[in-house]
Design an enzyme around this catalytic site. Sequence first.
Site, PDB file in Angstrom:
ATOM      1  N   ASP A  36      17.092   0.890  -1.685  1.00 54.76           N
ATOM      2  CA  ASP A  36      16.499   0.859  -0.338  1.00 54.76           C
ATOM      3  C   ASP A  36      17.557   1.259   0.677  1.00 54.76           C
ATOM      4  O   ASP A  36      18.514   0.518   0.925  1.00 54.76           O
ATOM      5  CB  ASP A  36      15.959  -0.540  -0.047  1.00 54.76           C
ATOM      6  CG  ASP A  36      15.196  -0.588   1.267  1.00 54.76           C
ATOM      7  OD1 ASP A  36      15.759  -0.190   2.316  1.00 54.76           O
ATOM      8  OD2 ASP A  36      14.034  -1.000   1.253  1.00 54.76           O
ATOM      9  N   THR A  91       0.819  -1.229   0.000  1.00 56.98           N
ATOM     10  CA  THR A  91       0.000   0.000   0.000  1.00 56.98           C
ATOM     11  C   THR A  91       0.848   1.272   0.000  1.00 56.98           C
ATOM     12  O   THR A  91       0.337   2.366  -0.247  1.00 56.98           O
ATOM     13  CB  THR A  91      -0.871   0.044   1.269  1.00 56.98           C
ATOM     14  OG1 THR A  91       0.020   0.116   2.415  1.00 56.98           O
ATOM     15  CG2 THR A  91      -1.738  -1.205   1.388  1.00 56.98           C
TER      16      THR A  91
END
Length: 213
Positions: free
Chosen positions: A204, A112
Amino acid sequence: MSEQTGKVVVMDHPLIRHKIGYIRRTTTGTKDFRDTISEIAMLICYEATRDLELQEVEIETPICKTTVRELKGRKLCIVPILRAGLGMVDGMLAMIPAAKVGHIGLYRDPGTLQPVEYYCKIPPDSGNREIFIVDPMLATGGSIAAAVQMLKERGCKHIHLLCILAAPEGIEYLQKTHPDVDLYIGEVDERLNDHGYIVPGLGDAGDRIFGTK
Ligand code: PRP
Ligand code: URA
């Protein structure tokens, strides 16, 4: 009364540009990545503390009495967002060793892209402190906006964000949700990709600092 508008300061120093170029490379390994993140944090800290107030103090040098200017008043608190923000703490403390350190635990749900909270511990008097949130990445802005909200709910009023890379989308979101927060940004990138990663970015940040991928 109109709401105070925070500043957006993008670093233009060649040392910061050079070091950000280095950590973008896939060939930069964990140790060098971590060390360089810390160095960049130190350099951004220099700019982000430019407006701290000073007071005059009488001292004595080996030669004579004189007046010097020292940091005044409000105390400081560094708040890293776990995990990647931890990589910026040592660099900040090298510049402001007397600062207290709070921690906010948030991760971004990969599906999400919404922030999920899991920890918050800050000094009890944080409402009277100048707060410096540190997180290398401002992508959608969801994590940092949630961190600011958590801090405001605990009484914090003077909040600054230090990040290394930001996407335009994240800056816009933060300015909309928390227009009072000052933003100090190493470099602004082009955009986010479909997975919410900054492009060209550095991947990341948490995984690269801690070697978890
Ligand atoms: C990264 C980064 C920010 C967040 C930015 O953390 O350190 O906190 O993502 O993304 P956003 O602006 O879209 O919210 P991550 O969730 O990967 O957690 P980690 O530091 O534990 O790896
Ligand atoms: N978090 C990261 O660590 N990197 C990105 O590019 C976006 C979010």
